[in-house]
Design an enzyme around this catalytic site. Structure first.
Site, PDB file in Angstrom:
ATOM      1  N   HIS A  56       4.523  11.181   2.932  1.00 24.25           N
ATOM      2  CA  HIS A  56       3.112  11.300   3.310  1.00 24.25           C
ATOM      3  C   HIS A  56       2.270  11.014   2.073  1.00 24.25           C
ATOM      4  CE1 HIS A  56      -0.615  12.508   5.056  1.00 24.25           C
ATOM      5  NE2 HIS A  56      -0.768  13.498   4.195  1.00 24.25           N
ATOM      6  N   ASP A  58      -1.291  10.484   0.606  1.00 21.47           N
ATOM      7  CA  ASP A  58      -2.742  10.626   0.747  1.00 21.47           C
ATOM      8  C   ASP A  58      -3.465   9.493   0.035  1.00 21.47           C
ATOM      9  OD1 ASP A  58      -3.094  13.173   2.174  1.00 21.47           O
ATOM     10  OD2 ASP A  58      -2.143  14.062   0.422  1.00 21.47           O
ATOM     11  N   ASP A 180      -0.997  15.282   9.143  1.00 20.23           N
ATOM     12  CA  ASP A 180      -1.691  16.159   8.197  1.00 20.23           C
ATOM     13  C   ASP A 180      -3.148  16.475   8.539  1.00 20.23           C
ATOM     14  OD1 ASP A 180      -1.679  17.794   5.948  1.00 20.23           O
ATOM     15  OD2 ASP A 180      -2.350  16.213   4.609  1.00 20.23           O
ATOM     16  N   HIS A 426      -8.092  11.698   5.807  1.00 22.19           N
ATOM     17  CA  HIS A 426      -8.307  13.114   6.108  1.00 22.19           C
ATOM     18  C   HIS A 426      -8.551  13.977   4.870  1.00 22.19           C
ATOM     19  CE1 HIS A 426      -3.895  12.629   5.658  1.00 22.19           C
ATOM     20  NE2 HIS A 426      -3.964  13.805   5.047  1.00 22.19           N
TER      21      HIS A 426
END
Length: 1080
Positions: A56, A58, A180, A426
């Site tokens: 994951h 970001d 997420d 996000h």
């Protein structure tokens, strides 16, 4: 630098070279076996454990986008995305059995551009064989609470287009992956469905909801994404068991400290039996909470696989030793898999599934942590993103409409698309990043504005200056500047302040003609405005509020705003106005405040709406549609709770969570200083609540709504207390605890105080637990009257008492909430707290039986016009007199010849591939919102876009990258009504206490809260009994209907010519087309 850090950096440097030395042997290219065909076979009559290797990544959070990609600033976080992709590709090339998924296109294509052709060919092979699979595929993993649907669609379109252009059909994701984001919207599910996705998996949901769903085997469901579109918006969705982490003890990454699987035959540390026993026990327990003999395990976390061999070597051993036990009777089968392969196994199980019709807001990770603060966090960044989307649409349209295309247009537009794609992340638009990262996002936006500004200047000069015959400076590259004034939000614009003669060009990005009240910053009130036909327009000068002038970093000579009504601004076109300063110093031109009245009420308004104010300067009542009702408005603030975050009750309010101290509300003031200005165009009340809160309330002459422009900040913290500021509108409407909020700017969702549709909720934070995301609108009503508020950016809001609507506009806090960002939400600028300015639009009137267009209909139309108002371009006109300007230049232009019906929005018009346009049309009404406008609409695309030489059109999925007539989605069957809720439930004796999975980021190994939650604190505890079917539960989709295919068309019916170009739109429907243009 520590020895550990030195070793880690040396490892990453070496790893960067591995991919280029890897054995890129020329494997015989097989026929494409991507997608579901590439899935490893599952075994019948066994529990199949789908191991999903993933990372994951970001797109900005604790570090900037580039810092994450290149792996710099390791003291903040050891994360380098380029090393992840290098390492994974090298590992996949060595072993065809392995699988990996990748999500964030922003990072992947940054990496892709740096690779040699040899490496790119090897990656294409991996994709074609399904060994590397793209999931989600958007430019970033977008937030779902604060994003607007137009921006979400755009960033998916661009990410999926690059995947399609690079890898073809095999690059197209089939599954959404929203692991997420902090809550999940119904509109997001609808968009996934309309883009052709077969399903979606997510990680975060309310801890009570999750407990209930796992106990009743309802964690996987069919989500009804729309109350208007029927089954085409349904999406199979699943909540992941462990957020998106590996099971506790099985994190095999360089960033983790879990023990590897040690299988040395004679090693004293051999732990194979112990590790396999633990793992099999875990998946066996997990399987009891799902409906099929398949479970999915996410083997990876934040920025994992920088050394992919560590993960894969241990996963290989885990699979090997676990599956060897099948010979001794084990019924558990481990396999490398992907979310799409897992979804296919669920589909092939041939069972029925529960359904859901609401959304997953708000998200609570424990009894005192409601993630509702980020709905408002960093309000100026949220507004800047909305401005960015606005200008992106203008840039797209003008790039398409340009008579002569320039080579720079493509790169400029691409940069802005990708910048807005990053902004949807996000941890970007949410305001949950570190402040220096927020500044990096803003800087990227600023550069993108300049890039697209160069394009718009070029195109507008082409359209305006048809001939250089009357141009005075024939050597100039551009005749006019067409500048954007980025500080109009604080009423500052150098062009209008410095020049005695200037032009204002209003570009209308909508598909229908609009009228707009325009405000221009000027140093004195004497100006003359003429339109493109030479008509002198009525103007009104209004003083700039003193609170605005007093902003210490505001560098402007403007003291007034010049107001005029711009009418009939053409669709996808512009109208230019010539503005000239007058010498007149008549005192009659100077706006004067009305005498202050201290003993009586006063009123502003027009024939549509009137606002009454009391003797203390507060709004008191509203009159509209023949109704006069008590309506007040005030500013208040909550004090942010402060704690050590060591236990749930000591949670601090922070960037993520909203937690007011003792739920107490504090009034900003009990008396307001006011000045009232009334003219023929606008009535205004300038209110000063205190030294850091002020507001202007306006009613324009022809509008049926009121505008509230607020100015908040710097929020004082001298008392050592953080504050969360709200505006609250109170009325005597009997709403009975019910209100509605929008879902990403589209459909409205019913909310009820202290209630969740799908479980019996226990709310321990009575304010924060009732806050919802407001992207554009919140409303309430009774049988007689309704009240609605439109916002200009995402905000948190609620109705905490009957007839009341509140919206949080700004927050400044002094304590971190311990969910990973590691700093307090204490935004500063020029040494002081951040100042935020914004607008709310208040609608009030009859809820039913209203003459003409319904109030809901007017709200929808206004919502669109406020989202995408005419864009203001300013040009110096000192060289040209009004006559010269009028006779020498083209001062009015329209890009479409057939004005679209009011309910239809031209959502997208942009250049796509060569000689192609990407076009979307949208019906902006919901069923039943208006008797006329909520009907289906027909029109002829070729007539609308007659400015283009169209050779054909073909419809696509919502994202524009797959042909609609070739799109086939997996179909899932809902449970029969009588089986809803508890058919699959298992009711065992609950434990005396539970430890909640920690929601703190980054996820680097499984963490559980140290604090035990007593049994009974989970909402599901109250549901562990067999319940009788409730008609409200069966019918959760209130008003859910299939797409409307018949009904009165009124004036919205197309002519019969060119039948292949006639399209029909039902309420809330979006249709997407590739338009083929003749080769020039």
């Amino acid at each position: 630098m520590s020895a550990k850090t030195s070793v880690w950096l040396a490892f990453l440097c070496a790893l960067g070279c591995l991919i280029h030395d890897a054995d890129l042997r020329s494997v015989q290219q097989k026929a494409s076996q991507c997608g579901y065909q590439s899935c490893h076979a599952t075994k019948p009559n066994m529990l199949n454990v789908h191991l999903v290797a993933h990372t994951h990544d970001d797109v900005g959070w604790l570090k900037t986008v580039d810092q994450y990609y290149y792996g710099s600033e390791t003291r903040i976080q050891k994360a380098g995305v380029q090393y992840i992709i290098d390492s994974v590709v090298e590992a996949l090339l060595r072993d065809p059995e392995k699988r990996f998924i990748y999500v964030e296109s922003a990072f992947f294509f940054k990496w892709w551009k740096e690779q040699t052709t040899k490496v790119q060919d090897a990656v294409k092979m991996l994709v074609e064989q399904g060994r590397l699979e793209f999931i989600g595929g958007a430019w970033s993993m977008n937030d779902e609470a604060t994003t607007h649907y137009q921006s979400v669609i755009d960033q998916f379109s661009w990410g999926l287009r690059l995947l399609n252009d690079t890898f073809g059909e095999c690059g197209r994701p089939r599954v959404g992956w929203q692991i997420d984001p902090f809550g999940h919207s119904r509109e997001m599910a609808s968009m996934f469905a309309q883009m052709g996705f077969d399903g979606m998996f997510f990680g975060r949901l309310d801890y009570q909801d999750k407990d209930e769903r796992l106990m009743t085997k309802n964690a996987e469901m069919i989500w009804h994404g729309s109350a208007n579109l029927g089954e085409e918006s349904d999406l199979f969705s699943g909540a992941l068991y462990n957020n998106y982490q590996a099971p506790d003890g099985f994190c095999f990454d360089i960033l983790c400290s879990d023990a590897p699987i040690i299988d040395g035959k004679h090693s004293p540390d051999n732990n194979v039996k112990e590790r396999v026993d633990t793992f099999l026990e875990y998946v066996t327990k997990m399987s009891t909470q799902f409906r099929t003999p398949n479970v999915i395990l996410t083997m990876g976390e934040d920025f994992h696989y920088q050394n992919a061999d560590m993960w894969y070597k241990n996963l290989d051993k885990l699979i090997k030793y676990a599956n060897e036990r099948q010979a001794n009777g084990s019924n558990i089968n481990l396999l490398y898999s992907t979310p799409s392969c897992y979804l296919k196994s669920l589909h092939d199980a041939g069972i029925t599934w529960p359904t859901k019709s609401d959304d997953f807001f708000p998200y609570a990770s424990d009894p005192h942590a409601y993630w509702t603060g980020y709905f408002t966090s960093r309000p100026t960044l949220k507004r800047y993103e909305r401005d960015g989307n606005h200008f992106l649409q203008v840039c797209k349209q003008l790039s398409a409409l340009a008579p002569n295309k320039s080579g720079e247009f493509g790169p400029h537009l691409t940069f802005m698309r990708e910048t807005l794609g990053i902004m949807q992340h996000h941890d970007a638009i949410t305001g949950t990043e570190k402040e220096k990262v927020a500044l990096d996002y803003a800087k990227r936006m600023s550069v993108a504005f300049r890039a697209c500004g160069a394009t718009t200047r070029n195109v507008l000069n082409q359209l305006t200056v048809k001939s250089k015959e009357n141009v005075k400076d024939k050597m100039a590259k551009y005749v006019f500047d067409f500048k954007t004034c980025p500080l109009l939000n604080i009423t500052a614009c150098p062009v209008s302040e410095v020049n005695d003669r200037f032009a204002l060009t209003l570009y209308n990005p909508l598909g229908h003609t609009v009228n707009e009240y325009v405000r221009i910053p000027v140093p004195d009130p004497s100006y003359k405005i003429i339109d493109n036909k030479g008509v002198t327009l009525e103007t009104q000068a209004v003083p700039i509020p003193q609170a605005l002038i007093d902003i210490k970093h505001r560098n402007s000579t403007a003291k007034y705003e010049l107001v005029f009504l711009a009418t009939n601004i053409p669709p996808l076109g512009y109208r230019t106005y010539y503005i000239e300063r007058q010498e007149s110093t008549e005192s009659s031109k100077m706006p004067k405040a009305l005498p202050k009245r201290t003993s009586s009420v006063f009123q502003i308004g027009n024939s549509h709406i009137k606002l009454g104010f009391d003797t203390n300067g507060f709004l008191y009542d509203v009159t509209a549609d023949g109704l006069t009702r008590l309506v007040s408005q005030e500013f208040l603030f909550y004090e942010g709770a402060v704690g050590n975050n060591a236990e749930f009750l000591n949670r601090s309010s922070g960037a993520y969570i909203f937690r007011p101290n003792e739920n107490k509300i504090h009034f900003a003031t009990d008396q307001v200083e006011i000045e009232v200005y009334k003219g023929d165009l606008v009535h205004e009340v300038h209110q000063k609540f205190n030294d850091w809160i002020s507001q202007v309330v306006r009613v324009y002459n022809k509008n049926s709504f009121a505008e509230f422009e607020w100015l908040v900040g710097p929020i004082p913290i001298d008392d050592g207390i953080g504050k969360e500021v709200i505006t609250r509108f109170n009325s005597d409407i009997e709403s009975e605890g019910i209100f509605r909020t929008d879902s990403n700017g589209r459909e409205m969702i019913k909310r009820k105080l202290n209630h969740r549709d799908t479980w019996s909720v226990r709310i321990n934070e009575e304010v924060a637990g009732n806050y919802y995301p407001i992207t554009t609108k919140i409303d309430l009503e009774d049988d007689t009257a309704r009240m609605a508020i439109l916002t200009d950016r995402a905000q948190g809001g609620s109705s905490l008492k009957d007839g009341s609507l509140e919206l949080m506009v700004h927050r400044r806090l002094l304590k971190d909430d311990a969910f990973g960002v590691g700093e307090a939400l204490n935004e500063t600028e020029f040494g002081d707290g951040l100042i935020a300015r914004g607008k709310h639009h208040l609608f009030f009137g009859k809820s039913t039986d209203r003459e003409g267009v319904s109030l809901k209909g007017i709200e929808r139309l206004t919502q669109l016009e406020k989202l995408l108002p005419p864009w203001k371009f300013f040009s110096n006109m000192e060289a040209y007199s009004a006559d010269e300007w009028q006779t020498s230049f083209t001062n009015s232009f329209t890009g479409i010849s057939l004005v679209l019906p009011k309910p239809v929005h031209l959502l997208t018009l942009e250049p796509w591939h060569e000689n192609q346009l990407l076009v979307r049309f949208e019906h902006i009404m919901e069923n039943g919102e208006d008797a006329s406008y909520s009907q289906p609409v027909q029109f002829n695309v070729k007539n609308v876009l007659s400015a283009f030489d169209i050779e054909g059109i073909r419809e696509t999925t919502l994202d524009g990258n797959a042909w609609l007539d070739e799109s086939r989605r997996l179909q899932f069957v809902p449970d029969p009504e009588q089986a809803a809720f508890n058919t699959y439930a298992t009711f065992s004796q609950p434990a005396k206490s539970v430890h909640l999975l920690s929601a703190e980021k980054p996820l680097l190994g499984v963490k559980y809260a140290e604090e035990a939650l007593p049994a009974g604190q989970l909402g599901a505890q109250s549901n562990r009994i067999k319940r009788e079917m409730d008609s409200d539960q069966v019918n959760q989709a209130e008003g859910r209907s299939s797409k409307s295919t018949e009904g009165a068309y009124n004036s919205f019916k197309a002519d019969s010519g060119n039948q292949e170009y006639i399209i029909e739109l039902s309420p809330m429907e979006i249709r997407t087309f590739i338009v083929y243009l003749a080769v020039a």
